[in-house]
Design a protein around this motif. Sequence first.
Motif, PDB file in Angstrom:
ATOM      1  N   GLY A 237      12.993  -0.598   9.305  1.00 10.37           N
ATOM      2  CA  GLY A 237      12.542   0.574   9.302  1.00 10.37           C
ATOM      3  C   GLY A 237      11.293   1.406  10.361  1.00 10.37           C
ATOM      4  O   GLY A 237      11.017   0.424  10.808  1.00 10.37           O
ATOM      5  N   THR A 238      10.855   2.570  10.124  1.00 10.06           N
ATOM      6  CA  THR A 238      10.353   3.232  10.682  1.00 10.06           C
ATOM      7  C   THR A 238       8.949   4.299   9.462  1.00 10.06           C
ATOM      8  O   THR A 238      10.022   4.399   8.801  1.00 10.06           O
ATOM      9  N   THR A 239       7.835   4.121   9.827  1.00 10.14           N
ATOM     10  CA  THR A 239       7.181   4.897   8.715  1.00 10.14           C
ATOM     11  C   THR A 239       6.234   5.943   9.279  1.00 10.14           C
ATOM     12  O   THR A 239       6.511   6.445  10.480  1.00 10.14           O
TER      13      THR A 239
ATOM     14  N   HIS B 141      -6.854   3.398   7.354  1.00  9.33           N
ATOM     15  CA  HIS B 141      -7.174   3.469   5.955  1.00  9.33           C
ATOM     16  C   HIS B 141      -4.194   3.375   5.578  1.00  9.33           C
ATOM     17  O   HIS B 141      -4.512   2.477   4.860  1.00  9.33           O
ATOM     18  N   ASN B 142      -3.787   3.938   6.819  1.00  4.12           N
ATOM     19  CA  ASN B 142      -2.408   3.884   6.631  1.00  4.12           C
ATOM     20  C   ASN B 142      -1.608   2.207   6.792  1.00  4.12           C
ATOM     21  O   ASN B 142      -1.162   1.850   6.487  1.00  4.12           O
ATOM     22  N   LEU B 143      -3.213   1.687   7.443  1.00  5.15           N
ATOM     23  CA  LEU B 143      -2.506   0.274   8.220  1.00  5.15           C
ATOM     24  C   LEU B 143      -2.720  -0.848   5.798  1.00  5.15           C
ATOM     25  O   LEU B 143      -2.304  -1.535   6.267  1.00  5.15           O
ATOM     26  N   THR B 144      -3.426  -0.032   5.275  1.00  2.00           N
ATOM     27  CA  THR B 144      -2.916  -0.572   4.395  1.00  2.00           C
ATOM     28  C   THR B 144      -2.642   0.059   2.850  1.00  2.00           C
ATOM     29  O   THR B 144      -2.428  -0.558   1.930  1.00  2.00           O
ATOM     30  N   LEU B 145      -1.443   1.061   2.931  1.00  2.00           N
ATOM     31  CA  LEU B 145      -0.909   1.717   2.491  1.00  2.00           C
ATOM     32  C   LEU B 145       0.091   0.584   1.629  1.00  2.00           C
ATOM     33  O   LEU B 145       0.847   0.851   0.479  1.00  2.00           O
ATOM     34  N   LEU B 146       0.805  -0.464   2.294  1.00  2.00           N
ATOM     35  CA  LEU B 146       1.778  -1.247   1.577  1.00  2.00           C
ATOM     36  C   LEU B 146       0.930  -2.935   0.875  1.00  2.00           C
ATOM     37  O   LEU B 146       1.968  -3.625   1.222  1.00  2.00           O
ATOM     38  N   ASP B 147       0.171  -2.548   1.802  1.00  2.00           N
ATOM     39  CA  ASP B 147      -0.445  -4.111   0.434  1.00  2.00           C
ATOM     40  C   ASP B 147      -1.035  -3.278  -0.951  1.00  2.00           C
ATOM     41  O   ASP B 147      -1.481  -4.149  -1.868  1.00  2.00           O
TER      42      ASP B 147
ATOM     43  N   PHE C 204       9.555  -0.635  -3.943  1.00  2.00           N
ATOM     44  CA  PHE C 204       7.833  -0.834  -3.811  1.00  2.00           C
ATOM     45  C   PHE C 204       7.568   0.327  -4.169  1.00  2.00           C
ATOM     46  O   PHE C 204       7.756   1.259  -2.738  1.00  2.00           O
ATOM     47  N   VAL C 205       6.491   1.191  -4.828  1.00  2.00           N
ATOM     48  CA  VAL C 205       5.446   2.250  -4.508  1.00  2.00           C
ATOM     49  C   VAL C 205       4.112   2.349  -4.530  1.00  2.00           C
ATOM     50  O   VAL C 205       3.749   1.087  -5.036  1.00  2.00           O
ATOM     51  N   SER C 206       4.022   2.758  -3.239  1.00  2.00           N
ATOM     52  CA  SER C 206       2.667   1.967  -2.494  1.00  2.00           C
ATOM     53  C   SER C 206       1.498   2.742  -3.607  1.00  2.00           C
ATOM     54  O   SER C 206       1.922   4.200  -4.522  1.00  2.00           O
ATOM     55  N   GLY C 207       0.074   2.363  -4.123  1.00  2.00           N
ATOM     56  CA  GLY C 207      -1.080   3.545  -4.726  1.00  2.00           C
ATOM     57  C   GLY C 207      -1.472   4.410  -3.961  1.00  2.00           C
ATOM     58  O   GLY C 207      -2.609   5.336  -4.921  1.00  2.00           O
ATOM     59  N   ARG C 208      -1.303   4.256  -2.991  1.00  2.00           N
ATOM     60  CA  ARG C 208      -2.532   4.739  -1.639  1.00  2.00           C
ATOM     61  C   ARG C 208      -1.283   6.190  -0.787  1.00  2.00           C
ATOM     62  O   ARG C 208      -0.192   6.014  -0.864  1.00  2.00           O
ATOM     63  N   ARG C 209      -2.437   7.069  -0.932  1.00  2.00           N
ATOM     64  CA  ARG C 209      -2.040   8.305  -0.369  1.00  2.00           C
ATOM     65  C   ARG C 209      -1.422   8.042   1.350  1.00  2.00           C
ATOM     66  O   ARG C 209      -2.545   7.938   1.653  1.00  2.00           O
ATOM     67  N   MET C 210      -1.110   8.867   2.073  1.00  2.00           N
ATOM     68  CA  MET C 210      -1.072   8.338   3.738  1.00  2.00           C
ATOM     69  C   MET C 210      -2.230   9.336   3.837  1.00  2.00           C
ATOM     70  O   MET C 210      -1.796  11.326   3.904  1.00  2.00           O
TER      71      MET C 210
END
Length: 694
Positions: free
Chosen positions: A277-279, A415-421, A398-404
Amino acid sequence: MRRMLPLIGSHPGGRSAMTCRYRCGDACFHEAPNTSSNAYAGDVIAEALSRRSVLRAGTVVTLTSAAGAAGLTNAQGAGAAVPAASAATPAAGSGHPGAAARGLRFTPVAPNTTDAVTIPRGYEQQVVIRWGEPILRGAPDFDPARQSARAQAGQFGYNNDFLTLLPLPGERGHRLLVANHEYTDEELMFAGYDPERPTREQVEIAWAAHGMSVVVVAEERRGGALTPVRRHRLNRRITATTPFRLTGPAAGGKLLRTSADPRGTEVLGTLNNCAGGTTPWGTVLSGEENVNQYFGNAERVTDPRTAAGLKRYGFAGGPSERRWEEFDHRFDLAREPQEAHRFGWVVEIDPHDPDSVPRKRTALGRFKHEAAQPRLTRDGRPVVYMGDDERFDYFYKFVSGRRMARGSGRAAREHNLTLLDHGALYVARLTGDSPRDQIDGSGTLPRDGEFDGSGEWIKLAEGDTSYVEGMTAEEVYVFTRLAADKVGATKMDRPEDVEPSPRTGRVYMALTNNKDRGAAGKAGPDEANPRNGNKHGHVLELAEHRDDPAARAFSWRLFLVCGDPEQPDTYFAGFPKEQVSPISCPDNVAFDPHGNLWISTDGNALGSHDGLFGVATQGRYEGQVRQFLTVPTGAETCGPVVEERRVLVCVQHPGEVDGATFERPASTWPDGPGRVVRPAVVCVWRADGGAIGV
């Protein structure tokens, strides 16, 4: 009356034994790893929920422009143009090219077994890039007689699967193509290959042929051709030996530590990368799928917990097919049993930064990932839908707890490189709305006229908190299948690619097949998987409650029940069956700019070669399937990218037919007789330069 082509072979769908052996380690000929006795979709009749009130309420989810663009961008490449095979006679009842939804107005290609990429009349095609073409500085031209690991590490990899084509700001007329390389066919790659005694050089070439390729391509101003830009600064190869960083809540845990990595945070390589996929923030996701086949000696693992986990993930037996454990002890489970836990993840790469370290995202769980395509919630949090491609396995999100973060600055990028953690991992339980006695395994529709119902997302873990009794959070992430077993998730018929529609927000999942559905001692039919011995597969449509991707409830229906339209056990969203192309074994899915769903197939069980199909998801033509192309002998259609003026597909494993070898090829594609058969990317466009299917 249309006569279907004779069936090919005796393996599941239309696969050859060679495909089963090299692509998934003969998964369908081993016992399905899921032996749990959890509940199935049809076991409980839920309170009536009007699916139509959710699916057809007319409310359209408005995704951010970034998310919409990410869902529709794709990949292409360039090389010598090849003549198109003449379009076969259209399927009976397909009608005039204009009698279809906008974007699907082409003359459908009929089922066929032509050793070529067959496309509609009025369209042209080109091979963009082939296995072995150099993309990095210093890499030599492809020479099948002088292959080397060093050369392959700078060349386009083997068996391209997922494909995406990204914008390249600041370089007008250029795009960024990213492709996965799922697996290798050593018997087709190497002269005189002996599967019992591979050489170190052959093994190291195979390591270098796995992984991913990033290639800049130039767009032709007229027409649709794409030309790879060799030695561009952004070009990159990621292989089975590229360093990766493990991130997220399981990183550093005891289950991910090995003798080479006692901290459990770094791993070499990525394997069996299938779809992806693409983000919205500009990175690419890739799913590691059938990783079990690369490891040997699982039967010699003595730790009970590790042994149980290996069994549930399909690790079995003594030596592996490729014998990699003889050349690197990390593939020998008797010596490094936890190395297996470091594969089976969603990986994320930044194709705009060739020096970045790719990451494996443990918060998304570990299983046989087919794909991962995010969408955004209204407040900007990414949600990723994922299928586990195995008989009787599950559907996750998976539902991220952080906003893009918006913008292209360094702070937003980091910041966006932490969204999927950071976020919550869920698994789906589906319930039908028809009495169980109306779901008899024959594919006969229940009395309400559709296979449909409601569902719930069951939380498995969030951060360091487990919601599964008897399992720690680390165990949930590493042994996600076992966690889903415990909470009673719905056993599905090989959930593969999953894509949310950029227009409506509805989510579409391809379920390829399941020969064991209804067999003795196996799960029987339910409303979400209604056919025993399901050899043709189906496509499920899901609508989240109140169009909220983070919702815990959803409704669903089977959008397509695939197979021969002349047979009573098929269904095409209610569209007249005499006006559709036959389709079997859906695999990858994508959307075009008009909101049509495009489906590539894997293992067509109707006797034709695999192909690419478009189907309208709304309006008067909803459910009308139209075939756009077929691929050559032994090949699978992968990674479709459908743009306004181009369609791209990966032609994976051409010539992968039982008995074929390097010396005795079963296909002459793409370069003709006397040349090596090579997986490749193909681009198709209208000869007059117009938009696809309008």
